[in-house]
Write a protein that holds these residues in place. Structure first.
Motif, PDB file in Angstrom:
ATOM      1  N   SER A 112       0.404  -1.092  -0.371  1.00 43.72           N
ATOM      2  CA  SER A 112       0.118  -0.758  -0.281  1.00 43.72           C
ATOM      3  C   SER A 112       1.251   1.432   0.013  1.00 43.72           C
ATOM      4  O   SER A 112       0.564   2.021  -0.500  1.00 43.72           O
ATOM      5  CB  SER A 112      -0.388   0.127   1.170  1.00 43.72           C
ATOM      6  N   GLU A 124     -10.360   3.695  -6.011  1.00 40.65           N
ATOM      7  CA  GLU A 124     -10.630   1.712  -5.140  1.00 40.65           C
ATOM      8  C   GLU A 124     -10.380   1.149  -6.231  1.00 40.65           C
ATOM      9  O   GLU A 124      -9.904   0.204  -5.899  1.00 40.65           O
ATOM     10  CB  GLU A 124     -12.570   1.452  -4.601  1.00 40.65           C
ATOM     11  N   THR A 125     -10.941   1.121  -7.444  1.00 44.32           N
ATOM     12  CA  THR A 125     -10.323  -0.068  -8.397  1.00 44.32           C
ATOM     13  C   THR A 125      -8.592  -0.325  -8.301  1.00 44.32           C
ATOM     14  O   THR A 125      -8.476  -0.927  -9.000  1.00 44.32           O
ATOM     15  CB  THR A 125     -11.002   0.181  -9.519  1.00 44.32           C
ATOM     16  N   ARG A 128      -7.754  -1.911  -5.697  1.00 39.99           N
ATOM     17  CA  ARG A 128      -7.901  -3.273  -5.752  1.00 39.99           C
ATOM     18  C   ARG A 128      -7.228  -4.026  -6.164  1.00 39.99           C
ATOM     19  O   ARG A 128      -6.551  -4.822  -6.270  1.00 39.99           O
ATOM     20  CB  ARG A 128      -9.088  -3.279  -6.115  1.00 39.99           C
ATOM     21  N   TYR A 129      -7.047  -3.276  -7.912  1.00 39.46           N
ATOM     22  CA  TYR A 129      -5.787  -4.284  -8.986  1.00 39.46           C
ATOM     23  C   TYR A 129      -4.501  -3.750  -8.213  1.00 39.46           C
ATOM     24  O   TYR A 129      -3.595  -5.211  -8.649  1.00 39.46           O
ATOM     25  CB  TYR A 129      -6.015  -3.315 -10.314  1.00 39.46           C
ATOM     26  N   ALA A 132      -3.939  -6.732  -5.428  1.00 38.85           N
ATOM     27  CA  ALA A 132      -4.585  -8.222  -6.232  1.00 38.85           C
ATOM     28  C   ALA A 132      -3.556  -9.064  -5.697  1.00 38.85           C
ATOM     29  O   ALA A 132      -3.738 -10.236  -6.146  1.00 38.85           O
ATOM     30  CB  ALA A 132      -5.204  -7.911  -7.356  1.00 38.85           C
ATOM     31  N   TYR A 141     -11.444  -7.876   2.775  1.00 37.83           N
ATOM     32  CA  TYR A 141     -10.469  -6.910   2.042  1.00 37.83           C
ATOM     33  C   TYR A 141     -11.036  -5.437   2.181  1.00 37.83           C
ATOM     34  O   TYR A 141     -10.426  -4.513   1.784  1.00 37.83           O
ATOM     35  CB  TYR A 141     -10.403  -7.162   0.588  1.00 37.83           C
ATOM     36  N   ASP A 142     -12.665  -5.698   2.243  1.00 39.52           N
ATOM     37  CA  ASP A 142     -12.622  -4.470   2.600  1.00 39.52           C
ATOM     38  C   ASP A 142     -12.771  -3.459   3.346  1.00 39.52           C
ATOM     39  O   ASP A 142     -12.369  -2.257   2.843  1.00 39.52           O
ATOM     40  CB  ASP A 142     -14.932  -4.431   3.114  1.00 39.52           C
ATOM     41  N   ILE A 145      -8.664  -1.504   2.267  1.00 38.27           N
ATOM     42  CA  ILE A 145      -9.620  -1.094   1.114  1.00 38.27           C
ATOM     43  C   ILE A 145      -9.798   0.031   1.619  1.00 38.27           C
ATOM     44  O   ILE A 145      -9.085   1.692   1.266  1.00 38.27           O
ATOM     45  CB  ILE A 145     -10.641  -0.889  -0.202  1.00 38.27           C
TER      46      ILE A 145
ATOM     47  N   ALA B 686      -8.229  -8.559  -3.538  1.00 40.76           N
ATOM     48  CA  ALA B 686      -9.096  -7.314  -3.772  1.00 40.76           C
ATOM     49  C   ALA B 686      -9.656  -7.285  -4.621  1.00 40.76           C
ATOM     50  O   ALA B 686     -11.235  -6.672  -4.999  1.00 40.76           O
ATOM     51  CB  ALA B 686      -8.102  -6.493  -3.282  1.00 40.76           C
ATOM     52  N   SER B 687      -9.127  -7.486  -5.886  1.00 39.31           N
ATOM     53  CA  SER B 687     -10.169  -7.293  -7.325  1.00 39.31           C
ATOM     54  C   SER B 687     -11.634  -7.959  -8.237  1.00 39.31           C
ATOM     55  O   SER B 687     -11.638  -7.108  -8.922  1.00 39.31           O
ATOM     56  CB  SER B 687      -9.013  -6.875  -8.247  1.00 39.31           C
ATOM     57  N   ASP B 688     -11.270  -8.784  -7.278  1.00 41.08           N
ATOM     58  CA  ASP B 688     -12.607 -10.006  -7.681  1.00 41.08           C
ATOM     59  C   ASP B 688     -13.996  -9.138  -7.042  1.00 41.08           C
ATOM     60  O   ASP B 688     -15.364 -10.093  -7.118  1.00 41.08           O
ATOM     61  CB  ASP B 688     -12.334 -10.625  -7.316  1.00 41.08           C
TER      62      ASP B 688
END
Lengths: 160, 759
Positions: A112, A124-125, A128-129, A132, A141-142, A145, B686-688
């Motif tokens: 991070s 956010e996307t 998340r990627y 990943a 993960y909530d 993130i 996380a990306s799922d």
């Protein structure tokens, strides 16, 4: 097998070590240098629990041979807090309960921080990627993130 | 819905072990080392099923740096007795054979020998020098194949339990279980609609990120110290004591921080081996599994098949329900068959129920508990069938469940009658939620499912100490797997009336606190929480005695309020309140140290119910499912630390989504596992996922002073069917077999609607 001598910088301090040429950077960090904050979850670069930065590039230390660290600068979870001050990501992970068991946490924090160092305003996307490559089996993960999003917002606010 | 009269309960302070866990300071299983330690490694069977004719360890033992080699000969054989562990029952005869194969290797990855050497490299070389003479036998992997008359039989002594008269020959069916309420045949005669389907699920691994690890040090006088990553260090002590014939009090087990378990760390694999190697060498022995070993040799959750038949009237009232569950136990008997059967219809008030279960062995690793063991498998089948029923009746799926919901006074099929439960409240919370009231987006579909778990009480011990400055330590014996230290400290602070940060929770080793059952079954905040509260009450009783001595009054004339001893009334006399610090400072003059203790077998664990809603889209070309929105509501009792309660729901949901969409063990024709790594065993990343919304429905458990119910198990139960029901509504294709992975789903879609050649 003759040992290989390696000169490197770890968390800002010059460090020399002797290792087997086949040893991974993760094994040297943990077994030779006592830096056990980086964890081995898989040994194959799939879980991200061993994440460190090598010259500011995010890597899985289980996939780096220790001699490859020669002349490079490595940062691990042990170098993230400054003095008695937790890094804002560390503080926020605790405040938002972004960890349950905590085994993946060092890797998530290192990853991070590497994200925010290069992109202070991720969506956010994007978060998340970017994350990943780090597996967490406890949190879904909530809260991780959310913690990264909040720290990014706080750091942008502080930088204004 | 929190009770506003609490000062600490329901707040969200930082966890006591937070700083340690964000700095890398916390010590997990593989982080323990001792001077002079040896490294232990296990040789594992390459065959799914083979008789072990002989093992020649001489070349390995002769390798410089090798200090000991052990095989099954180094472990005494064990009697055929069943003991409870975690959420499952285990047979000691089987446990010793799972730790080290004896007559036969029963699955690929089964331990057959182990070495201790000065380095890991030498240990690996030594493994390659061990010669095992195997007679390879025919194997069987799948549960239905294993049940056939001509299947290869794993255990010559295994006669099916629960069948009368007892069969006269051995088979792979370890047990049959029957569970009946009312008269299903009469019930089905009243039915106006009957839905009948058969479902199948694959084994899934708990997927904890930390592999099993242990360090054992046996001294010359027979005393043993073990450090281990485990959900139950008292169980580690118990197993090592029995398997190696050492008195329990000679073994001291210290739990490390634990990097996830989900039920999978309630059993032993490495500890007895490391202990035996340490006994033979006189040196500490450290053993850590690789991820591949975790997949090949540690317990997954079972796969299974479930046939369901549900009959209802046109108004939606269910009149009869029947299911047959067959679960893979792995190489030894003991799948979570009971919970799978008992939970199947537990959400519903149905007069006529019949459940039949089979526990079946096959050439796979022995299963271990995984979050609500067994329940997701039967819920996948029952909740999918209810969705078909709702579609058939044209009813809203929540209304169908409300019409049949279990409530206080409902008698379950497995015996107990429910006390205060919150299933109706949870269904209504979902029905009125922003998510459920929102329209389904174009291209998406919505799925709903429910789930149940009993929750567990059992044995706990706790102690509370006042330090000389009036701060407090509470000591318990359950590894903190997801924030339980915070919950225990909150309850202790509330009971004492002091600030949360004046209470320090500590997890003690097996020699420093009385017995505690495993961290599992969603029992710690309930049962160990109760023990902590009782230990604090015991300490308060002593604090009142000390205040009475100070004031020279009767202890009954003293009350404890807001962290202070006060006179019970004006007739007692005029005294300034005494704080914990005051009483601690004068303790030497009033009777010495001030401590409290408690031990109990907690009864009345309140069952929990969950209701989940998911919106998702299915890509018809690739079979990829994209989850757009997910809400999990649950009857959680009082949420002691709501962040960690939410976290349990969110984590359980995502494990359930993985079970639904991707996770499975893939065996090849030789009975070998083809995907023993995180690249090919695909857990959610996380990306799922989107954010996981939670609704905490707080219906306090009347059997706990703060209303605690277990929370952690329920949330993995509904997601399988919630996702499947949404997929069915999105595509018109009802998937009955898990996982609904892209190749399986696209094949099912193609079969249902063949694509045009031109497309």
């Amino acid at each position: 097998m003759a040992k290989t001598h390696v000169s490197t910088t770890i968390n800002g301090e010059p460090v020399e070590f002797l290792c087997d040429p086949t040893q991974s950077l993760l094994d040297v960090l943990r077994d030779n240098l006592g830096l056990t904050g980086s964890k081995e979850g898989c040994g194959s670069g799939d879980c991200g629990a061993c994440s460190v930065t090598l010259d500011n590039r995010l890597v899985c230390s289980c996939l780096i041979l220790a001699p490859e660290a020669e002349g490079h600068s490595i940062r691990t979870i042990e170098g993230m807090a400054q003095g008695d001050q937790l890094h804002p990501l560390q503080q926020k992970f605790v405040e938002l309960a972004a960890l349950q068991c905590g085994i993946c946490t060092p890797g998530f924090l290192v990853a991070s921080k590497a994200l925010l160092d290069r992109n202070p305003d991720p969506t956010e996307t994007e978060i998340r990627y970017w994350l990943a490559g780090n597996l967490c089996r406890c949190t879904g993960y909530d809260k991780i993130i959310r913690a990264v999003m909040e720290v990014a917002a706080d750091m942008r606010e502080a930088a204004r | 819905m929190s009770n506003g009269s609490y000062k600490w309960i329901g707040t969200r302070p930082n966890r006591p072990d937070g700083a340690d866990k964000v700095t890398g300071r916390a010590r997990f299983g593989a982080d323990f080392n001792m001077p002079g330690q040896l490294i232990g490694k296990v040789l594992r069977s390459p065959h799914a099923h083979a008789r072990i004719r002989s093992i020649d360890t001489s070349a390995a033992a002769a390798l410089p740096g090798v200090k000991a080699v052990v095989t099954a000969q180094d472990f005494p054989d064990q009697p055929n007795v069943v003991v409870p562990t975690g959420e499952m029952q285990v047979n000691l005869r089987d446990v010793t054979r799972n730790v080290m194969a004896r007559e036969k290797a029963l699955y690929e990855g089964h331990a057959v020998a182990a070495v201790a050497a000065t380095t890991e490299a030498v240990a690996r070389q030594a493994l390659a020098l061990i010669k095992v003479d195997y007679e390879v036998l025919p194997h069987v992997i799948d549960v239905e194949a294993a049940m056939k008359d001509d299947a290869p039989v794993l255990h010559d002594h295994l006669i099916t339990e629960g069948v009368k008269p007892a069969p006269d020959k051995a088979s792979n069916i370890a047990k049959r279980m029957d569970n009946v309420k009312g008269d299903v045949e009469a019930g089905f005669r009243q039915a106006e609609v009957v839905i009948e389907r058969r479902y199948a699920t694959q084994p899934v691994h708990q997927g904890y990120i930390e592999p099993h690890a242990t360090l054992a040090s046996a001294a010359e006088d027979g005393q043993v110290q073990i450090w281990s990553t485990t959900q139950g260090h008292f169980q580690v002590r118990g197993f090592c004591s029995r398997l190696l014939g050492v008195e329990a009090s000679q073994i001291r087990v210290t739990p490390s921080e634990i990097g996830g378990g989900f039920g999978g760390k309630t059993v032993v694999y490495l500890e007895p081996v490391a202990m035996r190697l340490s006994q033979k060498t006189g040196k500490p022995v450290k053993m850590v599994m690789s991820r591949e070993e975790v997949f090949r040799a540690s317990g997954p959750a079972p796969g299974g098949t479930v046939a369901v038949k549900i009959g209802a009237r046109r108004d939606g009232r269910i009149v009869a329900a029947e299911c047959t569950v067959a679960l893979q136990a792995g190489a030894f008997p003991g799948s979570p068959l009971g919970p799978a059967c008992w939970t199947s219809f537990a959400c519903y008030d149905i007069d006529n129920i019949k459940v039949v279960g089979f526990d079946v062995v096959s050439n796979r690793p022995k299963v271990a508990a995984y979050r609500a063991p067994g329940a997701p498998i039967s819920a996948w089948a029952v909740e999918s069938t209810l969705d078909i029923l709702a579609q058939e009746l044209g009813m809203d799926p929540i209304d169908l469940r409300l019409k049949n919901a279990a409530k206080k006074g409902t008698k379950t099929s497995y015996g107990p009658t429910f006390d205060t439960i919150g299933f109706v409240e949870t269904l209504e919370a979902v029905k009125s939620s922003a998510h459920y009231r929102s329209p389904v987006k174009p291209g998406m579909a919505r799925g709903v499912a429910a789930g149940f778990w009993f929750n567990v009480g059992a044995d706990s011990s706790a102690a509370a100490h006042v330090a000389e400055d009036g701060t407090v330590t509470v000591i318990s014996g359950n590894p903190d797997i997801g924030g339980s230290r915070a919950s225990l400290a909150l309850m202790a602070a509330e009971e004492l009336g002091v600030d949360y940060d004046k209470v320090r929770p500590v997890i003690a080793d097996t020699s420093s606190i009385g017995f505690n059952f495993v961290t599992g079954g969603s029992r710690v905040t309930f049962a160990t929480g109760l023990a902590v509260v009782n230990s604090v009450k015991d300490m308060i009783r002593e604090l009142k005695v000390r205040a009475a001595k100070t004031w020279k009054v009767d202890p009954e004339a003293v009350v404890w309020e807001n962290g202070h001893a006060r006179p019970a009334g004006s007739n007692v006399g005029e005294f300034e309140p005494l704080s914990l610090a005051d009483l601690a400072a004068s303790a030497g003059r009033t009777g010495g140290p001030i401590n409290g203790h408690a031990q109990l077998n907690a009864q009345g664990a309140g069952p929990g119910f969950g209701v989940h809603v998911v919106d998702l889209a299915v890509d018809r070309d690739t079979g990829i499912v994209t989850i757009d929105r997910y809400t999990a509501a649950q009857d959680v009792g009082t949420a002691i630390h709501p962040s960690y309660v939410e976290g349990q729901l969110q984590g359980g949901v995502v494990q359930g989504v993985g079970w639904a969409l991707n996770e499975e063990y893939i065996y090849n024709a030789k009975g070998k596992l083809d995907n023993p790594g995180f690249l090919d065993y695909r857990m959610p990343v996380a990306s799922d996922l989107p954010m996981i919304e939670t609704i905490l429905v707080e219906v306090p458990n009347p059997h706990h002073p703060y209303g605690v119910r277990g929370v952690g198990e329920v949330p993995i139960v509904p997601p399988l069917a919630a996702v499947g029901n949404a997929v069915a509504r999105a595509t018109g294709v009802r998937m009955t077999d898990l996982p609904m992975s892209p190749p399986r789903l696209s094949a099912a879609l193609d079969a249902a609607t063949p694509r045009m050649a031109a497309e």
